[in-house]
Design a protein around this motif. Structure first.
Motif, PDB file in Angstrom:
ATOM      1  N   UNK A 466       0.815  -1.218   0.000  1.00 39.17           N
ATOM      2  CA  UNK A 466       0.000   0.000   0.000  1.00 39.17           C
ATOM      3  C   UNK A 466       0.854   1.276   0.000  1.00 39.17           C
ATOM      4  N   UNK A 467       2.125   1.139   0.433  1.00 39.39           N
ATOM      5  CA  UNK A 467       3.015   2.305   0.434  1.00 39.39           C
ATOM      6  C   UNK A 467       4.062   2.202  -0.678  1.00 39.39           C
ATOM      7  N   UNK A 468       3.810   1.298  -1.631  1.00 37.70           N
ATOM      8  CA  UNK A 468       4.660   1.258  -2.820  1.00 37.70           C
ATOM      9  C   UNK A 468       5.848   0.330  -2.749  1.00 37.70           C
ATOM     10  N   UNK A 469       5.847  -0.657  -1.862  1.00 34.05           N
ATOM     11  CA  UNK A 469       6.943  -1.616  -1.763  1.00 34.05           C
ATOM     12  C   UNK A 469       6.373  -3.028  -1.962  1.00 34.05           C
ATOM     13  N   UNK A 470       6.953  -3.771  -2.894  1.00 30.26           N
ATOM     14  CA  UNK A 470       6.467  -5.099  -3.260  1.00 30.26           C
ATOM     15  C   UNK A 470       7.451  -6.163  -2.786  1.00 30.26           C
ATOM     16  N   UNK A 471       6.933  -7.205  -2.103  1.00 30.86           N
ATOM     17  CA  UNK A 471       7.747  -8.343  -1.691  1.00 30.86           C
ATOM     18  C   UNK A 471       7.562  -9.471  -2.687  1.00 30.86           C
ATOM     19  N   UNK A 472       8.657 -10.129  -3.034  1.00 35.18           N
ATOM     20  CA  UNK A 472       8.618 -11.248  -3.978  1.00 35.18           C
ATOM     21  C   UNK A 472       9.278 -12.470  -3.335  1.00 35.18           C
ATOM     22  N   UNK A 473       8.527 -13.554  -3.201  1.00 36.31           N
ATOM     23  CA  UNK A 473       9.071 -14.798  -2.660  1.00 36.31           C
ATOM     24  C   UNK A 473       9.727 -15.584  -3.788  1.00 36.31           C
ATOM     25  N   UNK A 474      11.032 -15.812  -3.700  1.00 33.08           N
ATOM     26  CA  UNK A 474      11.773 -16.551  -4.727  1.00 33.08           C
ATOM     27  C   UNK A 474      12.505 -17.727  -4.083  1.00 33.08           C
ATOM     28  N   UNK A 475      13.115 -18.589  -4.936  1.00 33.36           N
ATOM     29  CA  UNK A 475      13.872 -19.730  -4.421  1.00 33.36           C
ATOM     30  C   UNK A 475      15.075 -19.281  -3.603  1.00 33.36           C
ATOM     31  N   UNK A 476      15.609 -18.097  -3.984  1.00 31.33           N
ATOM     32  CA  UNK A 476      16.764 -17.567  -3.268  1.00 31.33           C
ATOM     33  C   UNK A 476      16.389 -16.808  -1.989  1.00 31.33           C
ATOM     34  N   UNK A 477      15.096 -16.668  -1.750  1.00 31.71           N
ATOM     35  CA  UNK A 477      14.640 -15.937  -0.576  1.00 31.71           C
ATOM     36  C   UNK A 477      13.694 -14.811  -0.985  1.00 31.71           C
ATOM     37  N   UNK A 478      13.393 -13.946  -0.021  1.00 35.71           N
ATOM     38  CA  UNK A 478      12.465 -12.838  -0.260  1.00 35.71           C
ATOM     39  C   UNK A 478      13.229 -11.623  -0.792  1.00 35.71           C
ATOM     40  N   UNK A 479      12.711 -11.026  -1.882  1.00 39.04           N
ATOM     41  CA  UNK A 479      13.269  -9.803  -2.434  1.00 39.04           C
ATOM     42  C   UNK A 479      12.231  -8.699  -2.321  1.00 39.04           C
ATOM     43  N   UNK A 480      12.701  -7.478  -2.317  1.00 41.53           N
ATOM     44  CA  UNK A 480      11.762  -6.358  -2.298  1.00 41.53           C
ATOM     45  C   UNK A 480      12.155  -5.336  -3.361  1.00 41.53           C
ATOM     46  N   UNK A 481      11.163  -4.587  -3.812  1.00 41.38           N
ATOM     47  CA  UNK A 481      11.406  -3.526  -4.794  1.00 41.38           C
ATOM     48  C   UNK A 481      10.320  -2.472  -4.657  1.00 41.38           C
ATOM     49  N   UNK A 482      10.634  -1.293  -5.147  1.00 42.15           N
ATOM     50  CA  UNK A 482       9.622  -0.228  -5.168  1.00 42.15           C
ATOM     51  C   UNK A 482       8.668  -0.493  -6.310  1.00 42.15           C
ATOM     52  N   UNK A 483       7.373  -0.275  -6.085  1.00 42.36           N
ATOM     53  CA  UNK A 483       6.350  -0.523  -7.121  1.00 42.36           C
ATOM     54  C   UNK A 483       6.477   0.476  -8.250  1.00 42.36           C
TER      55      UNK A 483
END
Length: 483
Positions: A466-483
């Motif tokens: 909701x504040x513009x940050x996206x979490x992505x669950x991957x095989x290497x772990x959790x990544x984040x990025x700005x939307x």
């Protein structure tokens, strides 16, 4: 109102009309890079920074050229003494180009810290030696310069009867401005050097038709301004101390060579004093930009300089520059309050009309101040008065978010973009390094999942989204990025 500039040539304010509609060519004498930039530099280059920004904001396309003097400026500012850069290199026991590179970098860094926009481009005297030699040859051919038996070339001042028209020093009234040595090879003590023979051991030297040597100080600015802005251009700026002899010599060289007016508007800023005394190294009151920036914010330094009209002397005291910080703090506070109000999405309010009217009025008032020969003290006073009036509405939360946007736009334009006295918005998320914070959030979410508290883990993910940050669950772990 139309833009008015005080023209040092006519000694009056004039309506500014560029040579070519919509375009402005501006040349400003830059530093001689043999020592640290100081408060005098700051006053001059902040003045012309504001002028260039105001011209662009007024709709002009501006080519702003500034020179870097890296050869030919002698220690007595005339035709005697030692090259300032070579002298400093001898003292420091390094090559002259080390001095040039060191202090050029320092100059660039200090000007950036003072929130100056760079000119369109910089030009260095040492990179235009062939053009200077060509111009000198042209002056010799036209009878305005002569070569001595020693291999020096001088401009014949008496061949240009208008010499002195900028400073008001008529030829028959002028007195020798600098001591001329008894063995000088000048025809007339008022003649000035176009080319100097390099003595034994002189490092900064080039081949020429008159032997190895280096250009005089004045010829560089004539050649480089003419090359990049034309034989006649719009604005020539610089410190008042350059009016005579430097700018006077530029006029003589250029107009004698091309037979057309050199510059349409001459704009000179006044000097800086320290506790009422002219600033100078020998007096021990020399204030470097680096030292000032270690004690004061760049906005406070700019506000101190711009609170005095550029044509008036600025008197530096610690109390004076510290006093400007309170005004800067007020600007910072209202900026934060307006941005918070904008984020709240507050609807229409009964006070919106009055606030917008005040914003429109101050917008015109500030523009009129800057159009009136760059009246920065008047512009700053108008901004502070506006802040006082707008605070009434913010304190009672009686304006909408849309109105707050319009109010903030006025403050950001004039106090921020043009005058440079509005502090950077420290609350902007893009300026914050979120890496360490996100590492902790991701680790906490991982613990929630391990405890099978999936609802809380999902709530963290959704709140970040909701504040513009996206979490992505991957095989290497959790990544984040700005939307």
């Amino acid at each position: 109102m139309a833009l008015m500039l005080y023209n040092s040539m006519s000694r009056m304010k004039e309506i500014f009309k560029p040579r070519e509609e919509g375009y402005v060519g501006m040349y400003v004498c830059g530093p001689t890079v043999y020592g640290p930039p100081h408060l005098g530099h700051a006053k001059s280059y902040i003045t012309f920074d504001v002028l260039a920004k105001h011209l662009r904001n007024s709709g002009y396309k501006v080519r702003y050229v500034q020179n870097i003097t890296d050869v030919g400026h002698l220690t007595d500012d005339g035709d005697n003494g030692e090259d300032k850069i070579q002298r400093q290199a001898r003292i420091d026991k390094v090559h002259p180009w080390e001095i040039v590179d060191k202090w050029t970098r320092q100059y660039m860094n200090d000007m950036e810290k003072l929130r100056l926009a760079h000119p369109s481009f910089y030009v260095r005297a040492s990179q235009h030696i062939p053009e200077q030699i060509e111009a000198i040859q042209g002056l010799i051919e036209k009878g305005h310069a002569y070569v001595t038996e020693n291999g020096n070339v001088y401009f014949d001042v008496e061949s240009f009867p208008q010499y002195g028209k900028l400073s008001g020093r008529k030829l028959d009234e002028q007195k020798e401005a600098v001591r001329v040595e008894e063995r000088s090879d000048k025809k007339n003590p008022r003649d000035f050097a176009l080319w100097k023979k390099a003595e034994a051991g002189h490092i900064l030297k080039w081949n020429s038709p008159w032997g190895e040597g280096y250009p005089g100080w004045h010829i560089e600015c004539s050649v480089m301004s003419n090359k990049y802005l034309g034989q006649t251009f719009d604005i020539h700026g610089g410190g008042l101390e350059n009016k005579f002899p430097h700018h006077e010599c530029e006029i003589a060289q250029s107009e004698a060579l091309y037979g057309v007016p050199f510059c349409r508007y001459w704009v000179h800023n006044n000097m800086v004093t320290v506790d009422g005394v002219k600033m100078g190294k020998s007096l021990g009151n020399f204030k470097t930009c680096e030292d000032l920036l270690s004690k004061h914010s760049p906005e406070a330094i700019r506000a101190f300089i711009l609170s005095t009209h550029y044509r008036s002397p600025s008197n530096y005291t610690e109390e004076a520059i510290s006093a400007t910080q309170s005004g800067i703090n007020r600007l910072s506070q209202i900026q934060n309050e307006l941005l918070e109000l904008i984020d709240k999405n507050v609807g229409a309010s009964v006070a919106d009309g009055e606030a917008i009217k005040l914003a429109d009025e101050v917008n015109e008032k500030i523009k009129d101040c800057l159009d009136d020969d760059l009246d920065t003290p008047g512009a700053i006073a108008a901004i502070y008065s506006f802040v006082t009036n707008i605070n009434r509405f913010i304190g009672s939360s009686s304006i909408s978010s849309e109105t707050a946007k319009k109010v903030y736009a006025v403050i950001k334009l004039w106090a921020g973009d043009i005058l440079g006295i509005l502090p950077e918005n420290k609350k902007a998320s893009s300026d914050i390094d979120l890496g360490p914070i996100m590492d902790m959030v991701i680790e906490f979410r991982k613990e929630m999942k391990a405890q099978k508290k999936y609802d809380k883990a999902d709530a963290i993910r959704d709140k970040l989204k909701s504040v513009g940050i996206v979490l992505e669950d991957t095989k290497e772990g959790v990544r984040w990025k700005r939307a």
